[in-house]
Scaffold this motif. Structure first.
Motif, mmCIF file in Angstrom:
data_model
loop_
_atom_site.group_PDB
_atom_site.id
_atom_site.type_symbol
_atom_site.label_atom_id
_atom_site.label_comp_id
_atom_site.label_asym_id
_atom_site.label_seq_id
_atom_site.Cartn_x
_atom_site.Cartn_y
_atom_site.Cartn_z
ATOM 1 N N CYS A 44 31.651 -35.561 94.336
ATOM 2 C CA CYS A 44 31.474 -36.039 95.712
ATOM 3 C C CYS A 44 30.091 -36.655 95.912
ATOM 4 O O CYS A 44 29.953 -37.697 96.574
ATOM 5 N N ARG A 45 29.078 -36.034 95.336
ATOM 6 C CA ARG A 45 27.726 -36.604 95.447
ATOM 7 C C ARG A 45 27.656 -37.952 94.741
ATOM 8 O O ARG A 45 27.081 -38.921 95.267
ATOM 9 N N HIS A 46 28.247 -38.028 93.567
ATOM 10 C CA HIS A 46 28.243 -39.265 92.784
ATOM 11 C C HIS A 46 28.959 -40.390 93.531
ATOM 12 O O HIS A 46 28.435 -41.505 93.653
ATOM 13 N N LEU A 47 30.137 -40.095 94.047
ATOM 14 C CA LEU A 47 30.924 -41.117 94.742
ATOM 15 C C LEU A 47 30.247 -41.563 96.032
ATOM 16 O O LEU A 47 30.286 -42.749 96.381
ATOM 17 N N SER A 48 29.625 -40.643 96.734
ATOM 18 C CA SER A 48 28.951 -40.989 97.990
ATOM 19 C C SER A 48 27.768 -41.927 97.749
ATOM 20 O O SER A 48 27.449 -42.773 98.594
ATOM 21 N N LYS A 49 27.124 -41.790 96.599
ATOM 22 C CA LYS A 49 26.005 -42.668 96.267
ATOM 23 C C LYS A 49 26.475 -44.043 95.803
ATOM 24 O O LYS A 49 25.815 -45.054 96.062
ATOM 25 N N ASP A 51 29.614 -45.590 96.381
ATOM 26 C CA ASP A 51 30.684 -46.299 97.080
ATOM 27 C C ASP A 51 30.579 -46.080 98.589
ATOM 28 O O ASP A 51 30.611 -44.947 99.065
ATOM 29 N N ARG A 52 30.486 -47.169 99.338
ATOM 30 C CA ARG A 52 30.292 -47.082 100.791
ATOM 31 C C ARG A 52 31.492 -46.452 101.490
ATOM 32 O O ARG A 52 31.341 -45.723 102.479
ATOM 33 N N LYS A 56 31.696 -42.536 103.626
ATOM 34 C CA LYS A 56 32.217 -42.245 104.966
ATOM 35 C C LYS A 56 33.434 -41.317 104.918
ATOM 36 O O LYS A 56 33.644 -40.512 105.830
ATOM 37 N N LEU A 57 34.218 -41.434 103.855
ATOM 38 C CA LEU A 57 35.499 -40.735 103.793
ATOM 39 C C LEU A 57 35.351 -39.258 103.436
ATOM 40 O O LEU A 57 35.977 -38.383 104.062
ATOM 41 N N ILE A 58 34.532 -38.950 102.456
ATOM 42 C CA ILE A 58 34.446 -37.584 101.934
ATOM 43 C C ILE A 58 34.072 -36.556 103.006
ATOM 44 O O ILE A 58 34.709 -35.491 103.095
ATOM 45 N N PRO A 59 33.070 -36.826 103.872
ATOM 46 C CA PRO A 59 32.710 -35.804 104.870
ATOM 47 C C PRO A 59 33.816 -35.486 105.873
ATOM 48 O O PRO A 59 33.785 -34.426 106.510
ATOM 49 N N LYS A 60 34.800 -36.359 106.016
ATOM 50 C CA LYS A 60 35.869 -36.127 106.994
ATOM 51 C C LYS A 60 36.749 -34.934 106.634
ATOM 52 O O LYS A 60 37.430 -34.387 107.496
ATOM 53 N N ILE A 199 43.623 -48.365 99.038
ATOM 54 C CA ILE A 199 42.589 -49.327 98.641
ATOM 55 C C ILE A 199 42.689 -50.578 99.506
ATOM 56 O O ILE A 199 41.676 -51.135 99.948
ATOM 57 N N SER A 200 43.911 -51.019 99.781
ATOM 58 C CA SER A 200 44.108 -52.188 100.641
ATOM 59 C C SER A 200 43.483 -51.967 102.016
ATOM 60 O O SER A 200 42.745 -52.818 102.528
ATOM 61 N N LEU A 201 43.750 -50.806 102.615
ATOM 62 C CA LEU A 201 43.248 -50.525 103.961
ATOM 63 C C LEU A 201 41.745 -50.278 103.965
ATOM 64 O O LEU A 201 41.038 -50.716 104.879
ATOM 65 N N GLY A 202 41.251 -49.580 102.950
ATOM 66 C CA GLY A 202 39.849 -49.187 102.951
ATOM 67 C C GLY A 202 38.889 -50.252 102.466
ATOM 68 O O GLY A 202 37.727 -50.286 102.890
ATOM 69 N N TYR A 203 39.365 -51.142 101.581
ATOM 70 C CA TYR A 203 38.460 -52.088 100.929
ATOM 71 C C TYR A 203 38.798 -53.555 101.185
ATOM 72 O O TYR A 203 37.966 -54.424 100.946
ATOM 73 N N PHE A 204 40.030 -53.838 101.634
ATOM 74 C CA PHE A 204 40.459 -55.231 101.787
ATOM 75 C C PHE A 204 41.049 -55.508 103.170
ATOM 76 O O PHE A 204 41.842 -56.434 103.330
#
Length: 243
Positions: A44-49, A51-52, A56-60, A199-204
């Protein structure tokens, strides 16, 4: 006319209820132990650093984690039973199948499955094809054709190669097994429609996404692509899936 009495009971005596045998309730299965991967917090720490969207997603989802339960054979058997039917229907068929096999539904024995004939399997609600698939799965485990004790030392592709040799198990099922049972950290299941949609909704911004584009997004998640995939699934459905 006088009331007819029961032998040994005086006339007009109140009726005596006859005891009706009541079946003892079935013993509850012991709870199945769950395992959470030790790499989760670091991932989680790695991904948060990196990927934008993940930041935002992980803390939810707070303390929610991937969990593994059950054993390898039972996990794969459940995946076969649940193919192409609703979750509710799959659970109903699984309960009947497990009852026919006997023993706790969280840990079925391949030999017990092989002992059942086709009419019994069909009577549990399984199609003829799924009955064949379950038999093939049980034979692979019983004969040692799958190298379960060596899986922890084998790489992902080697395990997938073993699993897809079993009838009824394709690459997607094998990848779900890697993520949910073996808890491999870096699986990117590009055949999963939920992952592509997320991925479509979150990135595109909801635009259609090709496999190549999804793979490119996933490259930034390495070496924790399984964890990122899990959070993408949660973005579509907050309730975790158990396998």
């Amino acid at each position: 006319m006088p009331k007819r009495s029961t032998p040994g009971q005086p006339p007009d005596a109140p009726a005596v209820p006859v005891p009706v045998p009541v079946a003892a309730p079935a013993a509850a299965e012991p709870p199945v132990a769950t395992i959470t991967p030790g790499y989760w917090d670091e991932a989680c720490r790695h991904l948060s650093k990196r990927d934008r969207v993940m930041k935002k997603l992980i803390p939810k989802f707070g303390e929610a984690r991937l969990q593994s339960r059950g054993d390898a054979f039972t996990t794969l058997a459940r995946s076969i039973v649940g193919q192409q039917i609703s979750v509710k229907a799959a659970q109903s068929v699984w309960d009947r199948f497990a009852a026919a096999v006997g023993g706790p539904s969280s840990r079925l024995a391949p030999a017990d499955v092989l002992a059942l004939d086709t009419p019994t399997l069909r009577g549990a609600g399984l199609s003829a094809r799924k009955a064949e698939y379950l038999g093939d799965l049980a034979r692979h485990f019983e004969s040692g054709a799958v190298h379960v004790p060596q899986w922890q030392q084998m790489d992902d592709e080697a395990i997938i190669e073993e699993l897809v040799a079993i009838r009824g198990i394709g690459r997607w099922t094998a990848e779900m097994f890697l993520i949910f049972h073996l808890m491999r950290p870096n699986v990117l299941p590009l055949d999963d429609l939920g992952l592509i949609k997320g991925i479509s909704l979150g990135y595109f911004s909801g635009e259609p996404v090709s496999r190549a584009e999804a793979r490119e997004v996933g490259e930034a998640w390495a070496p924790y692509r399984s964890v990122a995939t899990w959070y993408i699934w949660r973005s579509l459905d907050p309730l975790p899936v158990d396998y």
